[in-house]
Design a protein around this motif. Structure first.
Motif, short mmCIF file in Angstrom:
data_model
loop_
_atom_site.label_atom_id
_atom_site.label_comp_id
_atom_site.label_asym_id
_atom_site.label_seq_id
_atom_site.Cartn_x
_atom_site.Cartn_y
_atom_site.Cartn_z
N ARG A 179 -46.82 63.28 -10.15
CA ARG A 179 -47.46 63.12 -8.88
C ARG A 179 -47.74 64.63 -8.56
N ASP A 180 -46.66 65.58 -8.65
CA ASP A 180 -46.60 66.86 -8.22
C ASP A 180 -47.69 67.46 -9.43
N LEU A 181 -47.49 67.01 -10.55
CA LEU A 181 -48.32 67.62 -11.65
C LEU A 181 -50.03 67.31 -11.39
N ALA A 182 -50.25 66.19 -10.86
CA ALA A 182 -51.81 65.95 -10.35
C ALA A 182 -51.86 66.74 -9.28
N GLU A 183 -51.37 67.00 -8.55
CA GLU A 183 -51.44 67.81 -7.16
C GLU A 183 -51.73 69.19 -7.59
N LYS A 184 -51.05 69.59 -8.69
CA LYS A 184 -51.22 71.07 -9.14
C LYS A 184 -52.56 71.17 -9.76
N ALA A 185 -52.95 70.03 -10.64
CA ALA A 185 -54.09 70.05 -11.22
C ALA A 185 -55.29 70.06 -10.22
N LYS A 186 -55.14 69.62 -9.05
CA LYS A 186 -56.41 69.93 -8.04
C LYS A 186 -56.63 71.36 -7.75
N THR A 187 -55.61 72.17 -7.79
CA THR A 187 -56.00 73.57 -7.42
C THR A 187 -55.86 74.45 -8.64
N VAL A 229 -64.90 68.26 -8.99
CA VAL A 229 -64.56 67.87 -10.55
C VAL A 229 -63.26 68.13 -10.71
N ARG A 230 -62.43 69.11 -10.03
CA ARG A 230 -60.91 69.05 -10.24
C ARG A 230 -60.25 68.03 -9.68
N PHE A 231 -60.82 67.40 -8.67
CA PHE A 231 -60.20 66.44 -7.82
C PHE A 231 -60.25 64.86 -8.78
N ILE A 232 -61.38 65.00 -9.44
CA ILE A 232 -61.75 63.80 -10.35
C ILE A 232 -60.72 63.84 -11.47
N LYS A 233 -60.52 65.06 -12.03
CA LYS A 233 -59.67 65.15 -13.17
C LYS A 233 -58.39 65.11 -12.69
#
Length: 139
Positions: A127-135, A56-60
């Motif tokens: 891109r860094d923000l999207a990576e932060k969202a994964k965790t 779910v986090r990955f898709i978001k």
């Protein structure tokens, strides 16, 4: 088009069924070409691609990434026009369904992003923000 496919994806994500989540990820990542033979990805390949992250986090996070991509597009492109488009007319009676952009904005609020349009202009920061969202636990 963007709104239609998102609702199906959201329902499958919220349902919690792992097989449905895997189907969604198979569509996102697409088929794999091995020795000029196209086929679907198996569960191990999908796990390797998402690196064991919560689906779910990955898709978001992917949605956040896509929003930044659309924001950087030229104003004349149809996808960008859809992002800025405001529907005319009235909505049906009752609680309104959330639109794709509203859900992504909610995720950005949880990440405490202010002035997201300016942040999206810088590809590396976005891109860094999207990576932060994964965790991020709150998403």
């Amino acid at each position: 088009m963007v709104y239609e496919s998102t609702n199906c994806m959201q329902d499958a994500i919220k349902s919690g069924y792992n097989s449905e989540n895997r189907q969604i990820l198979r569509k996102i990542f697409g088929p794999v070409n091995i020795d000029n033979m196209w086929g679907t990805r198996n569960n191990m390949e999908i796990d390797k691609l998402i690196e064991g992250a919560d689906i779910v986090r990955f898709i978001k996070a992917q949605r956040i990434k896509w929003l930044g991509h659309i924001q950087r597009m030229d104003q004349a492109r149809p996808t960008r026009k859809l992002l800025d488009w405001k529907p005319m007319g009235t909505r049906p009676v009752g609680r309104p369904r959330q639109r794709w952009q509203e859900e992504v904005m909610e995720d950005l609020k949880k990440l405490k992003v202010k002035n997201w349009k300016d942040v999206a202009k810088d590809r590396r920061t976005w891109r860094d923000l999207a990576e932060k969202a994964k965790t991020h636990k709150g998403i």
